[in-house]
Design an enzyme around this catalytic site. Structure first.
Site, PDB file in Angstrom:
ATOM      1  N   ALA A  78      46.318  41.850  27.532  1.00 35.52           N
ATOM      2  CA  ALA A  78      46.879  41.021  28.750  1.00 35.52           C
ATOM      3  C   ALA A  78      48.334  40.712  28.609  1.00 35.52           C
ATOM      4  O   ALA A  78      48.663  41.061  27.242  1.00 35.52           O
ATOM      5  CB  ALA A  78      46.456  39.443  28.665  1.00 35.52           C
ATOM      6  N   ASP A  79      49.134  40.811  29.432  1.00 38.43           N
ATOM      7  CA  ASP A  79      50.508  40.595  29.367  1.00 38.43           C
ATOM      8  C   ASP A  79      51.127  39.299  28.896  1.00 38.43           C
ATOM      9  O   ASP A  79      52.311  39.183  28.355  1.00 38.43           O
ATOM     10  CB  ASP A  79      51.088  41.087  30.630  1.00 38.43           C
ATOM     11  CG  ASP A  79      50.933  42.576  30.876  1.00 38.43           C
ATOM     12  OD1 ASP A  79      50.924  43.437  29.883  1.00 38.43           O
ATOM     13  OD2 ASP A  79      50.139  42.718  31.981  1.00 38.43           O
ATOM     14  N   LYS A  89      47.742  40.171  33.934  1.00 42.20           N
ATOM     15  CA  LYS A  89      47.608  41.383  33.416  1.00 42.20           C
ATOM     16  C   LYS A  89      48.070  42.299  34.500  1.00 42.20           C
ATOM     17  O   LYS A  89      48.484  42.099  35.631  1.00 42.20           O
ATOM     18  CB  LYS A  89      46.013  41.413  33.423  1.00 42.20           C
ATOM     19  CG  LYS A  89      45.475  40.668  32.199  1.00 42.20           C
ATOM     20  CD  LYS A  89      43.923  40.822  32.106  1.00 42.20           C
ATOM     21  CE  LYS A  89      43.338  42.323  32.198  1.00 42.20           C
ATOM     22  NZ  LYS A  89      44.213  43.082  31.026  1.00 42.20           N
ATOM     23  N   GLY A  90      47.869  43.561  34.123  1.00 40.40           N
ATOM     24  CA  GLY A  90      48.260  44.600  35.278  1.00 40.40           C
ATOM     25  C   GLY A  90      49.707  45.407  34.582  1.00 40.40           C
ATOM     26  O   GLY A  90      50.053  46.069  35.664  1.00 40.40           O
ATOM     27  N   GLU A  98      40.306  46.256  36.429  1.00 41.00           N
ATOM     28  CA  GLU A  98      39.926  45.189  35.212  1.00 41.00           C
ATOM     29  C   GLU A  98      39.399  43.892  36.012  1.00 41.00           C
ATOM     30  O   GLU A  98      38.615  43.393  35.375  1.00 41.00           O
ATOM     31  CB  GLU A  98      41.450  44.728  34.644  1.00 41.00           C
ATOM     32  CG  GLU A  98      41.897  46.067  33.726  1.00 41.00           C
ATOM     33  CD  GLU A  98      43.405  45.574  33.314  1.00 41.00           C
ATOM     34  OE1 GLU A  98      43.743  46.456  32.421  1.00 41.00           O
ATOM     35  OE2 GLU A  98      44.015  45.068  33.770  1.00 41.00           O
TER      36      GLU A  98
HETATM   37  C1  5RP Z   1      46.699  46.955  31.925  1.00 42.97           C
HETATM   38  C2  5RP Z   1      46.591  45.700  31.244  1.00 42.97           C
HETATM   39  C3  5RP Z   1      46.955  45.519  29.794  1.00 42.97           C
HETATM   40  O1  5RP Z   1      45.897  44.950  29.413  1.00 42.97           O
HETATM   41  C4  5RP Z   1      48.243  44.871  29.692  1.00 42.97           C
HETATM   42  O2  5RP Z   1      49.459  45.348  30.147  1.00 42.97           O
HETATM   43  C5  5RP Z   1      48.316  44.672  28.075  1.00 42.97           C
HETATM   44  O3  5RP Z   1      48.732  45.771  27.732  1.00 42.97           O
HETATM   45  P1  5RP Z   1      49.335  46.185  25.977  1.00 42.97           P
HETATM   46  O4  5RP Z   1      47.949  45.972  25.336  1.00 42.97           O
HETATM   47  O5  5RP Z   1      49.649  47.701  26.086  1.00 42.97           O
HETATM   48  O6  5RP Z   1      50.127  45.202  25.792  1.00 42.97           O
HETATM   49  O7  5RP Z   1      46.533  44.401  32.069  1.00 42.97           O
HETATM   50  O8  5RP Z   1      46.468  47.030  33.172  1.00 42.97           O
END
Ligand code: 5RP
Length: 215
Positions: A78-79, A89-90, A98
């Site tokens: 997740a972000d 997310k995204g 997702e």
């Molecule tokens: C992708 C997502 C990822 O889960 C989110 O961006 C987290 O990425 P990362 O694990 O590289 O920090 O939602 O669409």
């Protein structure tokens, strides 16, 4: 820390069943770990073309979501995530698939490093996937809702759409905001995962992996 949570997430893999797999750098580390158990799962459902290719590269069978009726677990990064287990997310642009794959799964296991845990959502720009012909209209509507949207340059989703990254939001009621965003014509999906929050979050910290739940 991402590596540690990716490894810890193996605890949630259900033997003999199909697992949903997310997208992003943390999910990629999880795929490497999952490969060590590949003979003990029935296969996987991928949330993006990138994830599908990586799973297949490890010899893990990838199912079309329409081929299956249930899936006990979905594992993804997740972000941002709050103590209420609401997420943005995204960041990798895979939010629509997702959200679909996680909707089918019994449990959503979120894997993040400690920097992703926040009091409220919105410092990370909120991704919104839009039908290309609607991007200017949706952007105007998002401005009315207090955001500053920008088209993600040079990016097309796996579904052939665009992403608007929306800055300037302080999302204090993510459940309602997610629903309101979905009402804008031309929005395919928004990156708020609040109506279907995570069930468990594994957080990588310098002291080790910490578990957070909504309870
Ligand atoms: C992708 C997502 C990822 O889960 C989110 O961006 C987290 O990425 P990362 O694990 O590289 O920090 O939602 O669409």
């Amino acid at each position: 820390m991402k590596q540690a949570v990716a490894r810890a997430a193996l605890e949630y893999v259900v033997e003999g069943r199909i697992i949903g797999v997310g997208t992003g750098s943390t999910a990629r580390l999880f795929i490497e770990e999952l490969a060590t158990l590949k003979d003990r799962i029935a296969g996987a459902v991928a949330s993006s073309e990138d994830t599908r290719q990586r799973l297949e590269g490890h010899g893990i069978r990838v199912f079309d979501l329409n081929e299956i009726t249930d899936m006990p677990v979905y594992i993804d990064g997740a972000d941002e995530i709050t103590p209420e287990m609401h997420m943005i997310k995204g960041g990798g642009g895979a939010l629509t698939r997702e959200k679909i794959v996680s909707a089918v799964a019994g449990k959503f296991i979120c894997i993040v490093d400690g920097t992703k845990v926040v009091d409220y959502l919105g410092r990370f720009p909120l991704p919104v996937e839009v039908i290309p012909m609607a991007s200017a209209y949706v952007a105007r509507e998002l401005v009315k809702m207090g955001g500053s949207p920008a088209v993600r340059e040079g990016f097309v989703t796996d579904n052939g759409n665009l992403i608007l990254d929306v800055k300037g939001l302080q999302i204090l009621d993510p459940v309602n905001f997610e629903t309101r965003l979905n009402q804008i014509a031309g929005v395919v999906t928004n990156g708020l995962f609040a109506n279907r929050p995570a069930d468990v979050c594994l957080i990588g910290t310098p002291e080790g992996v910490r578990m957070m739940t909504a309870d």
